[in-house]
Design an enzyme around this catalytic site. Structure first.
Site, short mmCIF file in Angstrom:
data_model
loop_
_atom_site.label_atom_id
_atom_site.label_comp_id
_atom_site.label_asym_id
_atom_site.label_seq_id
_atom_site.Cartn_x
_atom_site.Cartn_y
_atom_site.Cartn_z
N ASP A 1 2.49 13.19 -0.78
CA ASP A 1 2.67 11.84 -0.23
C ASP A 1 2.26 10.74 -1.19
O ASP A 1 2.73 9.60 -1.09
CB ASP A 1 1.97 11.68 1.12
CG ASP A 1 0.48 11.99 1.09
OD1 ASP A 1 -0.01 12.51 0.07
OD2 ASP A 1 -0.19 11.73 2.12
N HIS B 1 1.01 10.53 9.60
CA HIS B 1 -0.40 10.23 9.36
C HIS B 1 -1.18 10.05 10.66
O HIS B 1 -0.73 9.38 11.59
CB HIS B 1 -0.53 8.94 8.54
CG HIS B 1 -1.93 8.46 8.35
ND1 HIS B 1 -2.86 9.15 7.61
CD2 HIS B 1 -2.58 7.36 8.81
CE1 HIS B 1 -4.01 8.50 7.63
NE2 HIS B 1 -3.86 7.40 8.34
N CYS C 1 -1.41 7.34 2.82
CA CYS C 1 -0.78 8.35 3.67
C CYS C 1 0.23 7.77 4.66
O CYS C 1 1.38 8.21 4.72
CB CYS C 1 -1.85 9.13 4.45
SG CYS C 1 -2.99 10.08 3.43
N ASP D 1 -0.88 16.96 1.04
CA ASP D 1 -1.58 15.67 1.10
C ASP D 1 -2.45 15.44 -0.14
O ASP D 1 -3.18 16.34 -0.57
CB ASP D 1 -2.47 15.67 2.35
CG ASP D 1 -2.74 14.28 2.87
OD1 ASP D 1 -2.64 13.32 2.08
OD2 ASP D 1 -3.06 14.14 4.06
N ASP D 2 -2.38 14.23 -0.69
CA ASP D 2 -3.27 13.80 -1.77
C ASP D 2 -3.15 14.63 -3.05
O ASP D 2 -4.09 14.68 -3.85
CB ASP D 2 -4.74 13.83 -1.31
CG ASP D 2 -5.10 12.66 -0.42
OD1 ASP D 2 -4.19 11.95 0.04
OD2 ASP D 2 -6.31 12.44 -0.16
#
Length: 474
Positions: free
Chosen positions: A302, A128, A74, A34-35
């Protein structure tokens, strides 16, 4: 926990003495982070980053150097990848829009594979928020929480700037939920399976808050931190719609006001290296398992993340740093170890590519195109750009040379990455670029379905309160 998890796998009938059935089709190890932006060492985004396990994965298979998300947030990014349906065809453009009501007939990738003979299991963050849909999995360990920082860290003025939050934790790795997510995958890889499997491992960091064990902070001394280059007046040629997304008077102004740019970058770097360590644990288990030679490994992020570029923080924008993602695929017997592909691709390729690699039929409606031809030959013909959408009618077209952005109100940006990889010079108003823009506009969607409905009352932002001394809340 390990014994109980393996026992659970046995109890549902997947533990057998002979794994010959599993060898008939490729297994899939599916890792989401993530991120995570392009600061990792295989992509060279931050000089001095420590991501040895992503380097290992790059050496195992193919690195896509120009990979982009379908949406820089997300929920729409993950919904698009996992259903194979782009935002402009689903109406899921933003985080608060539940994807299932918008796509009642869509089949998630794990469910599709299960319907065609696979055993699909996963842990951590794949979809998400509250949109996990565990019924689309044969077994799923939902993401849990993490330890909180000490009172001292919570009240340190160099542990947050407005909504950007970080801080070192006085805990060991095994107290973090990402560690437990990786352990789930490890336990699965140490068992034997009757069916080919789809094993998803969703690593949450470096999603905020960037709160990870102290040892990862120690790897990045504050006096050695490098902040992104930001030329004076970089937003002067950005149109109004782009400025609205950048919000320079929000996060970036707060970071500067509190003298926290170095500290925030340190927290992000520490979180990346923590995530890398969990990836390494899973790779260790795969390499020690009976599945090492018949498992496709896919790792993707993502979306990207800004840390001050264009006076912007977070994702939620259509520039390079918000949209470029890590993307690695290793296919035994197909991908050349350590190979790199410079074709411009986006994550809509994941669903159709895995269908082809797993020898299962594709659903009737998939918006992406398989990249198996590139896995076989990174120099194969590929003329399709990457397309990223943020909000209805806001799109970025990324070719190997250009990034073209068209906003819903008609505002435009154009960057020539051959001459301007930092996207500092907007060429959209240059008369000489008119024909280039016309060609790029051909890739814009002809229709953009209306926004998916959501409860706006439930998604109103809560007012952030500054923590008081002794407060347990960051």
């Amino acid at each position: 926990m390990k014994f109980l998890r393996v026992f659970c796998f046995v109890s549902i009938g997947i533990l057998v003495a002979n794994s010959s059935h599993a060898a008939e089709k490729m297994n899939v190890l599916f890792i989401a982070i993530d991120d995570l932006n392009d600061w990792i060492s295989p992509l060279g985004g931050y000089n001095g980053i420590k991501t040895p396990n992503l380097e290992r994965l790059a050496e195992r298979g193919m690195t896509f150097t120009k990979a982009y998300c379908a949406a820089p947030a997300c929920n729409p990014s993950r919904a698009a990848l996992m259903t194979g349906i782009r935002p402009w065809n689903s109406g899921v453009y933003l985080n608060p829009q539940p994807w299932r009501p918008a796509m009642p007939d869509a089949v998630l990738l794990p469910k599709h594979l299960s319907q065609h003979g696979y055993h699909s299991v996963g842990a951590g963050k794949i979809m998400h928020g509250s949109y996990d849909e565990p019924e689309s999995w044969d077994d799923y360990l939902k993401k849990g929480g993490d330890p909180k920082p000490s009172e001292k860290v919570l009240n340190d003025p160099h542990s947050r700037a407005g909504g950007i939050i970080w801080g070192a934790l006085d805990v060991e790795d095994d107290q973090m939920f990402d560690y437990k997510t990786a352990s789930y995958a490890i336990d699965y890889l140490e068992a034997t399976h009757e069916k080919p499997f789809f094993l998803a491992c969703g690593i949450y960091r470096p999603h905020m808050p960037w709160q990870v064990p102290q040892k990862y902070y120690d790897m990045y001394p504050i006096d050695e931190i490098k902040t992104p280059y930001l030329p004076d007046g970089d937003l002067n040629d950005v149109p109004g719609a782009g400025l609205k997304m950048a919000k320079p008077q929000g996060d970036h102004a707060k970071i500067l006001e509190t003298n926290n740019w170095d500290y925030a970058v340190q927290g992000y770097l520490a979180s990346i290296t923590f995530a890398d360590a969990q990836v390494g644990r899973v790779l260790d288990a795969l390499e020690a398992s009976e599945f090492n030679d018949n498992t496709v490994v896919v790792l993707w992020g993502d979306h990207g993340w800004h840390l001050g570029e264009k006076e912007h923080w977070r994702k939620f924008a259509l520039w390079e740093e918000a949209t470029r993602v890590p993307f690695f695929i290793s296919v035994p017997g197909m991908t050349k170890p350590g190979s790199r592909c410079d074709a411009t691709v986006d994550l809509m390729s994941v669903y159709p590519t895995l269908c082809e690699l797993c020898d299962v039929p594709q659903p009737e409606k998939l918006d992406g195109k398989s990249i198996v031809s590139l896995l076989k030959d990174p120099n194969a013909d590929w003329s399709q750009p990457a397309i990223t959408t943020h909000g209805r009618k806001n799109h970025a077209i990324r070719t190997d040379r250009y990034r073209y952005i068209q906003y819903a109100n008609g505002d435009e940006e154009l960057y020539d990455h051959n001459a301007d990889p930092g996207e500092f010079n907007n060429l959209a108003r240059e008369p000489s670029m008119k024909s280039t823009i016309t060609e790029l506009q051909k890739w814009l969607p002809k229709e953009n379905v209306p926004d998916a409905e959501f409860d706006k009352e439930k998604t109103k932002p809560k007012k952030s309160k500054k923590p008081k001394a002794g407060s347990k809340k960051p």
